[in-house]
Enzyme design. Sequence first.
Site, mmCIF file in Angstrom:
data_model
loop_
_atom_site.group_PDB
_atom_site.id
_atom_site.type_symbol
_atom_site.label_atom_id
_atom_site.label_comp_id
_atom_site.label_asym_id
_atom_site.label_seq_id
_atom_site.Cartn_x
_atom_site.Cartn_y
_atom_site.Cartn_z
ATOM 1 N N TYR A 155 0.849 -1.208 0.000
ATOM 2 C CA TYR A 155 0.000 0.000 0.000
ATOM 3 C C TYR A 155 0.877 1.248 0.000
ATOM 4 C CZ TYR A 155 -3.655 3.335 1.358
ATOM 5 O OH TYR A 155 -4.519 4.399 1.392
ATOM 6 N N LYS A 159 1.195 4.129 -2.940
ATOM 7 C CA LYS A 159 0.829 5.529 -2.719
ATOM 8 C C LYS A 159 2.026 6.468 -2.926
ATOM 9 C CE LYS A 159 -3.548 4.983 -2.015
ATOM 10 N NZ LYS A 159 -4.522 5.544 -2.973
HETATM 11 N N1 NAD Z 1 -9.990 6.452 4.331
HETATM 12 C C1 NAD Z 1 -8.759 6.842 4.632
HETATM 13 O O1 NAD Z 1 -8.433 7.006 5.816
HETATM 14 C C2 NAD Z 1 -7.743 7.110 3.530
HETATM 15 C C3 NAD Z 1 -6.489 7.580 3.923
HETATM 16 C C4 NAD Z 1 -5.530 7.836 2.944
HETATM 17 C C5 NAD Z 1 -5.821 7.637 1.607
HETATM 18 N N2 NAD Z 1 -7.055 7.183 1.249
HETATM 19 C C6 NAD Z 1 -7.278 6.965 -0.197
HETATM 20 O O2 NAD Z 1 -8.441 7.661 -0.630
HETATM 21 C C7 NAD Z 1 -9.079 6.931 -1.686
HETATM 22 C C8 NAD Z 1 -10.545 6.729 -1.331
HETATM 23 O O3 NAD Z 1 -10.587 5.976 -0.129
HETATM 24 P P1 NAD Z 1 -11.911 5.698 0.733
HETATM 25 O O4 NAD Z 1 -11.548 5.871 2.138
HETATM 26 O O5 NAD Z 1 -13.062 6.430 0.154
HETATM 27 O O6 NAD Z 1 -12.026 4.128 0.480
HETATM 28 P P2 NAD Z 1 -13.267 3.190 0.191
HETATM 29 O O7 NAD Z 1 -12.801 1.799 0.402
HETATM 30 O O8 NAD Z 1 -14.472 3.681 0.923
HETATM 31 O O9 NAD Z 1 -13.499 3.448 -1.383
HETATM 32 C C9 NAD Z 1 -12.619 2.969 -2.371
HETATM 33 C C10 NAD Z 1 -13.444 2.702 -3.611
HETATM 34 O O10 NAD Z 1 -12.583 2.214 -4.649
HETATM 35 C C11 NAD Z 1 -13.286 1.221 -5.364
HETATM 36 N N3 NAD Z 1 -12.389 0.310 -6.071
HETATM 37 C C12 NAD Z 1 -11.589 -0.654 -5.537
HETATM 38 N N4 NAD Z 1 -10.977 -1.331 -6.513
HETATM 39 C C13 NAD Z 1 -11.373 -0.783 -7.696
HETATM 40 C C14 NAD Z 1 -11.082 -1.057 -9.053
HETATM 41 N N5 NAD Z 1 -10.249 -2.043 -9.413
HETATM 42 N N6 NAD Z 1 -11.663 -0.290 -10.009
HETATM 43 C C15 NAD Z 1 -12.518 0.700 -9.662
HETATM 44 N N7 NAD Z 1 -12.845 1.006 -8.381
HETATM 45 C C16 NAD Z 1 -12.269 0.266 -7.415
HETATM 46 C C17 NAD Z 1 -14.081 0.478 -4.283
HETATM 47 O O11 NAD Z 1 -15.151 -0.266 -4.840
HETATM 48 C C18 NAD Z 1 -14.525 1.616 -3.381
HETATM 49 O O12 NAD Z 1 -15.802 2.112 -3.733
HETATM 50 C C19 NAD Z 1 -8.304 5.622 -1.831
HETATM 51 O O13 NAD Z 1 -7.419 5.711 -2.923
HETATM 52 C C20 NAD Z 1 -7.530 5.518 -0.520
HETATM 53 O O14 NAD Z 1 -6.335 4.770 -0.665
HETATM 54 C C21 NAD Z 1 -8.025 6.910 2.174
#
Ligand code: NAD
Length: 251
Positions: A155, A159
Amino acid sequence: MEGKVYALTGATGGIGLALAKLLASRGAKVSLADISQAQLDKAAEAVKHASTADYTDSIFTQTCDVRDASQIQAWLRSTVDKFGKLDGAANLAGVFSRASVEEQQLGEWERVISINLTGTMLCIQAEFEVLSKGGSIVNATSIAGIRGSAGCFAYCASKHGVVGLTRVAALEGKDKGIRVNAIAPGYVDTAMLDQALETTTPEDAAKAIGALPVPRKADPMEVAKLIAFLLSDEASYITGAIYSIDGGMNV
Ligand SMILES: NC(=O)c1ccc[n+]([C@@H]2O[C@H](COP(=O)([O-])OP(=O)(O)OC[C@H]3O[C@@H](n4cnc5c(N)ncnc54)[C@H](O)[C@@H]3O)[C@@H](O)[C@H]2O)c1
């Protein structure tokens, strides 16, 4: 943002859905992509309710796995066919994964890299083809894209890669008039954070979150507001930037 058109991947996830609702409430049209049509239908209903106007013709959904260039191209082509243009894109699709250096399996490594890194790369390539001049791209990196995160080998690497993609695309976006930035969230209250904290006791999680200068998780809408700003013309002089939104975790 009235009349603007934005495309979102990961649009049914915590941050993506918050962003779709925010853009709708500000009068923009949105094209939502994710892997499940059932989830997209549910998201579309929620987004329609967030809009003050009749939003039926202002929203488009299409399933799209970001690992597949042809699916991304088809989704973006359909978006432009429907709305006539594309002003911005938020590449939010991603998966979390936990494995130490010693635990990391090649199959899981390849899954994470293919979605988080290759998926973002393929989206940027396709978006460069269709974005209007003056367009904006926002990618999702993470606090784990800025500093090391023990136990998150793949991961964290994926990133960090998104930071590199963002910087190169920002430089090369010059000729097309496209700005490219990334957001780097810390703890955001979504399903992904629940997964990330699975192996931590509730007491340890509360202690870590409580130690932040802003001692709580972010609401996904707080992150959506930053993305919306970077997508908008308000951010017209900002490109190649990696914006921390982490309650001060990286201070
Ligand atoms: N939530 C956190 O604390 C956090 C922190 C740092 C970074 N992020 C990043 O922010 C972004 C959004 O995260 P989130 O918290 O909303 O996560 P989440 O898990 O709620 O949403 C991620 C979405 O990506 C979709 N997805 C997964 N694989 C896929 C694919 N192959 N093709 C298309 N869609 C796909 C999933 O179906 C899901 O709806 C991500 O890239 C995550 O790494 C989140």
